[in-house]
Design an enzyme around this catalytic site. Structure first.
Site, short mmCIF file in Angstrom:
data_model
loop_
_atom_site.label_atom_id
_atom_site.label_comp_id
_atom_site.label_asym_id
_atom_site.label_seq_id
_atom_site.Cartn_x
_atom_site.Cartn_y
_atom_site.Cartn_z
NE ARG A 152 1.00 -12.42 -1.10
CZ ARG A 152 1.58 -13.40 -1.80
NH1 ARG A 152 1.11 -14.63 -1.73
NH2 ARG A 152 2.59 -13.15 -2.60
CE1 TYR A 164 5.19 -16.95 -3.68
CE2 TYR A 164 4.82 -15.82 -1.59
CZ TYR A 164 4.34 -16.37 -2.76
OH TYR A 164 3.00 -16.32 -3.01
CG ASP A 216 2.16 -17.20 0.86
OD1 ASP A 216 2.47 -18.16 1.60
OD2 ASP A 216 1.80 -17.35 -0.33
CG HIS A 218 5.45 -19.80 -0.93
ND1 HIS A 218 6.05 -20.73 -1.73
CD2 HIS A 218 4.41 -19.31 -1.64
CE1 HIS A 218 5.41 -20.79 -2.89
NE2 HIS A 218 4.40 -19.94 -2.85
CD GLU A 242 -1.15 -17.95 1.38
OE1 GLU A 242 -1.71 -16.82 1.46
OE2 GLU A 242 -0.83 -18.46 0.29
CD GLU A 268 -0.24 -21.56 -2.25
OE1 GLU A 268 -0.84 -20.52 -1.97
OE2 GLU A 268 0.91 -21.59 -2.72
NE ARG A 289 -4.61 -18.90 0.75
CZ ARG A 289 -3.84 -19.21 -0.27
NH1 ARG A 289 -3.07 -20.26 -0.22
NH2 ARG A 289 -3.84 -18.48 -1.36
CG ASP A 322 -0.13 -20.16 -10.57
OD1 ASP A 322 0.16 -19.24 -9.78
OD2 ASP A 322 -0.46 -21.29 -10.18
CD GLU A 345 -3.65 -15.76 -3.81
OE1 GLU A 345 -3.98 -16.96 -3.82
OE2 GLU A 345 -2.46 -15.37 -3.79
CD1 TRP A 408 11.25 -20.75 -4.07
CD2 TRP A 408 9.18 -21.22 -4.77
NE1 TRP A 408 10.72 -19.63 -4.65
CE2 TRP A 408 9.45 -19.88 -5.10
CE3 TRP A 408 7.91 -21.75 -5.11
CZ2 TRP A 408 8.54 -19.05 -5.75
CZ3 TRP A 408 6.99 -20.95 -5.77
CH2 TRP A 408 7.30 -19.60 -6.09
C1 GCO Z 1 -0.28 -17.64 -3.49
C2 GCO Z 1 0.65 -18.70 -3.91
C3 GCO Z 1 1.21 -18.59 -5.27
C4 GCO Z 1 1.97 -19.87 -5.62
C5 GCO Z 1 1.74 -20.22 -7.03
C6 GCO Z 1 2.50 -21.44 -7.47
O1 GCO Z 1 -0.52 -17.55 -2.31
O2 GCO Z 1 -0.79 -16.94 -4.35
O3 GCO Z 1 1.59 -19.00 -2.93
O4 GCO Z 1 1.94 -17.43 -5.41
O5 GCO Z 1 3.33 -19.73 -5.37
O6 GCO Z 1 0.37 -20.40 -7.23
O7 GCO Z 1 2.20 -21.73 -8.79
MG MG Z 2 0.47 -18.91 -1.11
#
Ligand code: GCO
Ligand code: MG
Length: 408
Positions: A152, A164, A216, A218, A242, A268, A289, A322, A345, A408
């Site tokens: 990515r 981001y 991504d 986002h 994404e 996500e 995802r 996370d 991922e 965001w």
């Molecule tokens: C990704 C996600 C993460 C999120 C995060 C938020 O594709 O890995 O976008 O980077 O921003 O999981 O807590």
């Molecule tokens: Mg993402």
């Protein structure tokens, strides 16, 4: 009631911050078998910890650890208030812990309980990033040298103070950036739309097409803007684009789909099969995802992936840092077993995390394997965890030039 085979005698919550905050559920049976579940909800960790401690753990005591489906239904339907990230993350943690216990009692890795391996390894993508295009290209080179077959790519948009997916100078992780209050970033859609196709084109120009390239967005664009971006990216043959638009507006994807053939991945921020029902059944996406920790655990993830299989949608489990190593392991077991797997991922975990979480998964030649340890194959060292106390952190907030809040 039928006889209890393996009674749950304890359920406790561990909050630790080795590099970033993680919430982990520990479930113990009368025979001393321990199961672990990831209950981390980035930036809202303590809400899930309290939900588990105050409302779920007391209900687990005395239940049969083997009755995974019944426990799932009991916690989902039994609370009356369904879905939502806090509830579904808590249920996910219980579900993972019970699969871990079942595997340990059976003496088998969880993927064997899910039908066994449907492939030899799990294709993963790594996260390359840079504060400018040359730095990002060097990071892509690093991943390819490590053997990754999918990468990515994210780079800072010129003129924005923070983008981001790009760590600040001297930092290895890019989120959560804030501490007691969220950091505020500045966002400009036009700058991004001009920059992203050239940035991803530079990757293809330097490295060619012999690997999968992902990006991504986002959740930041309107359907029409996302259609334009998708079209501009078509020559670069992305594996996926994404989260092009805010994911909760499922019908928006009908518009976007008419404008581009760039594959789309979403999910996500979803918590249940109902959040992806329209996207899957109308074939508005190519990859689903959802995260094992935020969408109800292994039991519910399999259900989502089963629906997706029916409509030719493939999987792409969320695997950001996370999500704790327990989640990564759980996702890998599912990935290995489902027929419609797409990609996984892998963002990795900050260094002190491996002092706390002892893992069995392995990486080789671009593929992960969950390993052969019974259960999920991840153990938490409670003593090590205690050395990393919780630190309040928030994900950043985006504002446009006029000060208004953007996604965001
Ligand atoms: C990704 C996600 C993460 C999120 C995060 C938020 O594709 O890995 O976008 O980077 O921003 O999981 O807590
Ligand atoms: Mg993402």
């Amino acid at each position: 009631m039928s006889e209890i085979v393996s009674e749950i005698v304890a359920a406790t919550v561990i909050v630790t911050s080795p590099g970033r905050n993680y919430v982990t559920l520990k479930v113990t049976t009368r025979d001393g078998v321990v199961g672990w579940g990831d209950a981390t909800l980035n930036g809202r960790e303590l809400a899930v910890a309290a939900y588990l401690r105050d409302h779920v753990c007391p209900l687990l005591i005395g239940r049969d650890a083997h009755r995974i489906e019944d426990t799932w239904q009991y916690l989902y339907k039994g609370s009356y208030w369904r879905r939502g990230p806090v509830t579904m993350t808590a249920i996910a943690a219980v579900d993972m812990a019970l699969w871990d216990i079942k595997g340990k009692i059976a003496g088998l890795p969880v993927y064997q309980l899910l039908g066994g391996a449907a492939r030899d390894g799990v294709l993963v993508y790594g996260h390359a990033s840079g504060r400018d295009v040359p730095e990002m290209l060097d990071d892509v080179a690093r991943y390819l040298d490590l053997g990754y077959r999918a990468v990515r790519a994210q780079a800072a948009v010129p003129g924005l103070e923070g983008t981001y997916g790009v760590p600040e100078a001297g930092q290895s992780v890019y989120e959560p950036a804030g501490s007691a209050r969220p950091q505020e970033d500045y966002w400009d859609t036009e700058r991004y739309l001009r920059f992203a196709p050239d940035m991803l084109g530079a990757v293809r120009e330097r490295f060619g097409f012999g690997f999968h390239l992902l990006h991504d967005v986002h959740h930041r664009l309107s359907p029409n803007e996302a259609g334009r971006l998708g079209r501009d990216l078509e020559p670069h043959r992305l594996f996926w684009m994404e989260d092009p638009t805010p994911a909760e507006d499922q019908s928006a994807f009908r518009i976007l789909r008419q404008h581009t053939t760039t594959p789309i991945a979403v999910g996500e921020v979803f918590n249940s099969i109902w959040d992806c029902q329209q996207l899957i059944t109308e074939r508005l996406i190519d990859y689903i995802r959802t995260a094992v920790s935020h969408a109800g655990g292994i039991t519910h993830l399999r259900r989502i992936f089963g629906l997706a299989e029916l409509y030719g949608v493939r999987t792409g489990s969320h695997g950001a840092g996370d999500l704790s190593p327990v989640s990564l392991a759980a996702a890998l077991h599912v990935d290995l077993a489902v027929p419609n797997f797409g990609i996984q991922e892998y963002m990795g975990h900050a260094e002190p995390a491996d002092e706390v979480f002892l893992t069995s998964y392995t990486f080789s030649d671009g593929y992960f394997h969950p390993g052969q340890a019974p259960g999920l194959g991840v153990e938490l060292d409670e003593k090590a965890a205690a050395a990393f106390p919780y630190e309040p952190r928030y994900l950043p907030v985006n504002r446009r030039r006029d000060g208004s809040v953007h996604d965001w």
